[in-house]
Design a protein around this motif. Structure first.
Motif, PDB file in Angstrom:
ATOM      1  N   LYS A  50      20.987   6.526   9.873  1.00 28.27           N
ATOM      2  CA  LYS A  50      20.867   5.533   8.812  1.00 28.27           C
ATOM      3  C   LYS A  50      19.944   4.386   9.206  1.00 28.27           C
ATOM      4  CE  LYS A  50      23.571   6.453   5.193  1.00 28.27           C
ATOM      5  NZ  LYS A  50      23.013   7.493   4.417  1.00 28.27           N
ATOM      6  N   MET A  51      19.055   4.033   8.292  1.00 24.62           N
ATOM      7  CA  MET A  51      18.145   2.920   8.496  1.00 24.62           C
ATOM      8  C   MET A  51      18.892   1.594   8.361  1.00 24.62           C
ATOM      9  SD  MET A  51      14.752   1.950   6.267  1.00 24.62           S
ATOM     10  CE  MET A  51      13.932   3.501   6.569  1.00 24.62           C
ATOM     11  N   LYS A  52      18.758   0.718   9.337  1.00 19.68           N
ATOM     12  CA  LYS A  52      19.342  -0.612   9.280  1.00 19.68           C
ATOM     13  C   LYS A  52      18.323  -1.582   8.685  1.00 19.68           C
ATOM     14  CE  LYS A  52      22.874   1.066  11.520  1.00 19.68           C
ATOM     15  NZ  LYS A  52      24.116   1.406  10.818  1.00 19.68           N
ATOM     16  N   ARG A  53      18.755  -2.292   7.657  1.00 15.73           N
ATOM     17  CA  ARG A  53      17.863  -3.208   6.938  1.00 15.73           C
ATOM     18  C   ARG A  53      16.603  -2.449   6.522  1.00 15.73           C
ATOM     19  NH1 ARG A  53      18.516  -8.716  10.471  1.00 15.73           N
ATOM     20  NH2 ARG A  53      16.967  -9.505   8.999  1.00 15.73           N
ATOM     21  N   ASN A  54      15.429  -2.860   6.990  1.00 14.38           N
ATOM     22  CA  ASN A  54      14.207  -2.152   6.610  1.00 14.38           C
ATOM     23  C   ASN A  54      13.718  -1.199   7.686  1.00 14.38           C
ATOM     24  OD1 ASN A  54      13.903  -3.149   4.026  1.00 14.38           O
ATOM     25  ND2 ASN A  54      12.856  -4.994   4.721  1.00 14.38           N
ATOM     26  N   GLY A  55      14.563  -0.936   8.689  1.00 12.12           N
ATOM     27  CA  GLY A  55      14.183   0.012   9.725  1.00 12.12           C
ATOM     28  C   GLY A  55      13.772  -0.648  11.027  1.00 12.12           C
ATOM     29  N   ALA A  56      13.417   0.190  11.993  1.00 10.97           N
ATOM     30  CA  ALA A  56      13.029  -0.286  13.327  1.00 10.97           C
ATOM     31  C   ALA A  56      11.518  -0.455  13.418  1.00 10.97           C
ATOM     32  CB  ALA A  56      13.510   0.710  14.385  1.00 10.97           C
ATOM     33  N   ALA A  89      -7.511  -4.772   2.592  1.00 13.00           N
ATOM     34  CA  ALA A  89      -6.826  -4.536   3.872  1.00 13.00           C
ATOM     35  C   ALA A  89      -6.063  -5.774   4.319  1.00 13.00           C
ATOM     36  CB  ALA A  89      -7.831  -4.108   4.934  1.00 13.00           C
ATOM     37  N   ASN A  90      -6.668  -6.933   4.178  1.00 16.37           N
ATOM     38  CA  ASN A  90      -5.975  -8.184   4.527  1.00 16.37           C
ATOM     39  C   ASN A  90      -4.764  -8.411   3.630  1.00 16.37           C
ATOM     40  OD1 ASN A  90      -7.439  -9.108   6.728  1.00 16.37           O
ATOM     41  ND2 ASN A  90      -8.917 -10.240   5.482  1.00 16.37           N
ATOM     42  N   GLN A  91      -4.922  -8.139   2.341  1.00 18.29           N
ATOM     43  CA  GLN A  91      -3.813  -8.315   1.402  1.00 18.29           C
ATOM     44  C   GLN A  91      -2.649  -7.379   1.750  1.00 18.29           C
ATOM     45  OE1 GLN A  91      -6.648  -9.451  -2.485  1.00 18.29           O
ATOM     46  NE2 GLN A  91      -5.229  -7.738  -2.589  1.00 18.29           N
ATOM     47  N   PHE A  92      -2.981  -6.126   2.055  1.00 15.56           N
ATOM     48  CA  PHE A  92      -1.933  -5.157   2.374  1.00 15.56           C
ATOM     49  C   PHE A  92      -1.215  -5.543   3.662  1.00 15.56           C
ATOM     50  CE2 PHE A  92      -0.431  -1.160   4.338  1.00 15.56           C
ATOM     51  CZ  PHE A  92       0.477  -0.788   3.369  1.00 15.56           C
ATOM     52  N   TYR A  93      -1.975  -6.012   4.653  1.00 17.41           N
ATOM     53  CA  TYR A  93      -1.348  -6.433   5.909  1.00 17.41           C
ATOM     54  C   TYR A  93      -0.404  -7.610   5.674  1.00 17.41           C
ATOM     55  CZ  TYR A  93      -0.623  -8.160  10.613  1.00 17.41           C
ATOM     56  OH  TYR A  93      -0.034  -8.590  11.778  1.00 17.41           O
ATOM     57  N   ASN A  94      -0.813  -8.555   4.853  1.00 20.75           N
ATOM     58  CA  ASN A  94       0.054  -9.700   4.556  1.00 20.75           C
ATOM     59  C   ASN A  94       1.326  -9.251   3.837  1.00 20.75           C
ATOM     60  OD1 ASN A  94      -1.685 -11.554   5.737  1.00 20.75           O
ATOM     61  ND2 ASN A  94      -2.821 -11.917   3.836  1.00 20.75           N
ATOM     62  N   ARG A  95       1.200  -8.242   2.979  1.00 26.12           N
ATOM     63  CA  ARG A  95       2.371  -7.693   2.285  1.00 26.12           C
ATOM     64  C   ARG A  95       3.308  -7.037   3.311  1.00 26.12           C
ATOM     65  NH1 ARG A  95       2.866  -6.495  -2.922  1.00 26.12           N
ATOM     66  NH2 ARG A  95       0.611  -6.547  -3.255  1.00 26.12           N
ATOM     67  N   TYR A  96       2.731  -6.238   4.200  1.00 28.81           N
ATOM     68  CA  TYR A  96       3.505  -5.555   5.246  1.00 28.81           C
ATOM     69  C   TYR A  96       4.172  -6.563   6.175  1.00 28.81           C
ATOM     70  CZ  TYR A  96       4.107  -3.034   9.705  1.00 28.81           C
ATOM     71  OH  TYR A  96       4.596  -2.529  10.891  1.00 28.81           O
ATOM     72  N   LYS A  97       3.442  -7.601   6.525  1.00 31.38           N
ATOM     73  CA  LYS A  97       3.993  -8.609   7.436  1.00 31.38           C
ATOM     74  C   LYS A  97       5.155  -9.352   6.797  1.00 31.38           C
ATOM     75  CE  LYS A  97       2.559 -12.172  10.692  1.00 31.38           C
ATOM     76  NZ  LYS A  97       1.426 -12.919  11.264  1.00 31.38           N
ATOM     77  N   THR A  98       5.005  -9.722   5.531  1.00 32.94           N
ATOM     78  CA  THR A  98       6.062 -10.455   4.832  1.00 32.94           C
ATOM     79  C   THR A  98       7.287  -9.583   4.602  1.00 32.94           C
ATOM     80  OG1 THR A  98       4.422 -11.840   3.719  1.00 32.94           O
ATOM     81  CG2 THR A  98       6.615 -11.746   2.742  1.00 32.94           C
ATOM     82  N   LYS A  99       7.063  -8.350   4.196  1.00 32.33           N
ATOM     83  CA  LYS A  99       8.162  -7.436   3.866  1.00 32.33           C
ATOM     84  C   LYS A  99       8.906  -6.946   5.095  1.00 32.33           C
ATOM     85  CE  LYS A  99      10.642  -4.471   1.429  1.00 32.33           C
ATOM     86  NZ  LYS A  99      11.673  -4.877   0.460  1.00 32.33           N
ATOM     87  N   PHE A 100       8.173  -6.725   6.196  1.00 31.58           N
ATOM     88  CA  PHE A 100       8.768  -6.021   7.329  1.00 31.58           C
ATOM     89  C   PHE A 100       8.531  -6.700   8.685  1.00 31.58           C
ATOM     90  CE2 PHE A 100       8.291  -2.756  10.673  1.00 31.58           C
ATOM     91  CZ  PHE A 100       9.579  -2.236  10.681  1.00 31.58           C
TER      92      PHE A 100
END
Length: 332
Positions: free
Chosen positions: A282-288, A223-234
């Protein structure tokens, strides 16, 4: 035949932001009453039965329901001088955040899922889906995991439904999107029944194999790893004031939390998604960033230095991350 080895876990979930899991039903303005600071969702069958004894009022009600005219149930009942409010159903207390423009004058509202007794609950399948997203990204690293066959590892990981949740823990949450391009949060005409922030909900997880047990024992790490991925990506694209601190181990649940809380990061084709999206959407960049408003809530956090008082949000607009939760888990 595989040997089954059962292990039980207790998973406690805390809502860090409002959470919505839809029933598929939507209330329109003819199906609820706003009075005395509450949104009241009556049982219209009971209302109809009470009008049967008065033919004039019954016919007026039938005409009201079939009419395309935008008249609210509150106004209709006042017009026919029907004051009885003992009509079954349930109430949700207004917070003042349902709309910034027409307080009490809302349109369609998406209902939270309910069980056979009409009680609010979180299905185990919804929580299991959120856990599966974490495992697909951080353990399997592919969405090509056996599903529905004899070697289905997720069939060896069973998640109970939650116990009923009091309707007193519900609010009406409006959708707000923070746009990178415009650098502002926009209010959208989408309303959902949602569980209040800082609600604790318990589940039971049962594993039937050693490999499934190992997955559950590593859930907090993943869960921590996935959150860090989400935080970095988006998430880091957006102002820090809209990024809520984690309580326990992070997890996003339900509708309205956004694409990047649910996606398989290894195989999502964002350019293909953008290509297939209508131009006006249309999605701008990675979205809102998906947000909603609710009352600021304080909570106490126990640290090695003692108890520290904190607030769930850091912004003055009272905006929360939609669907953000935390969890902890222990073997029982």
């Amino acid at each position: 035949m595989k040997k089954l080895t059962y292990t039980k876990f207790k998973l406690s979930l805390v809502t860090v932001g409002p959470v919505h899991i839809g029933s598929g039903k939507t209330y329109n303005q003819k199906e609820y009453i706003f009075e005395d600071g509450y949104y009241y969702f009556p049982d219209l069958t009971i209302l109809y039965k009470k009008l049967l004894s008065n033919q004039t009022k019954r016919l007026a009600f039938e005409k009201f329901l079939s009419s395309t005219k935008k008249e609210r149930l509150t106004s209709f009942l006042n017009n026919i001088k029907f004051a009885d409010r003992d009509l079954g159903g349930y109430k949700i207390k207004a917070t003042g955040y349902e709309s910034s423009k027409n307080f009490g004058q809302l349109n369609d509202i998406s209902q939270f899922i309910r069980n056979g007794l009409n009680e609010v609950y979180i299905p185990g399948s919804s929580l299991k889906g959120a856990l599966r997203t974490i495992l697909v990204n951080e353990h399997f690293k592919t969405n090509n995991v056996n599903w529905g066959d004899a070697d289905d590892i997720f069939n060896e990981l069973r998640v109970s439904d939650s116990e009923p949740i009091s309707t007193e823990r519900l609010i009406l949450a409006r959708k707000w999107d923070y746009s990178i391009k415009k650098e502002v949060a926009n209010e959208l005409p989408i309303l959902r029944e949602a569980i209040k922030p800082l609600t604790i909900i318990n589940f039971e997880i049962t594993t039937t194999s050693e490999r499934a047990k190992t997955l559950v024992l590593n859930l907090t790490k993943y869960a921590n790893q996935f959150y860090n991925r989400y935080k970095t990506k988006f998430l880091e694209e957006f102002p820090n004031k809209y990024q809520q601190e984690n309580i326990w181990y992070p997890l996003y649940l339900g509708s309205g939390s956004g694409l990047w809380t649910k996606v398989d990061y290894y195989h999502v084709k964002i350019d293909e998604i953008k290509r297939r999206t209508p131009r006006r959407m249309k999605m701008k960049r990675n979205g809102a960033l998906k947000l909603t408003k609710s009352k600021p809530i304080k909570y106490a956090l126990t640290t090695k230095d003692g108890r520290e008082e904190k607030v769930l949000i850091k912004n003055k607009e009272h905006l929360y991350e939609m669907g953000k939760c935390g969890f902890k888990i222990k073997e029982v």
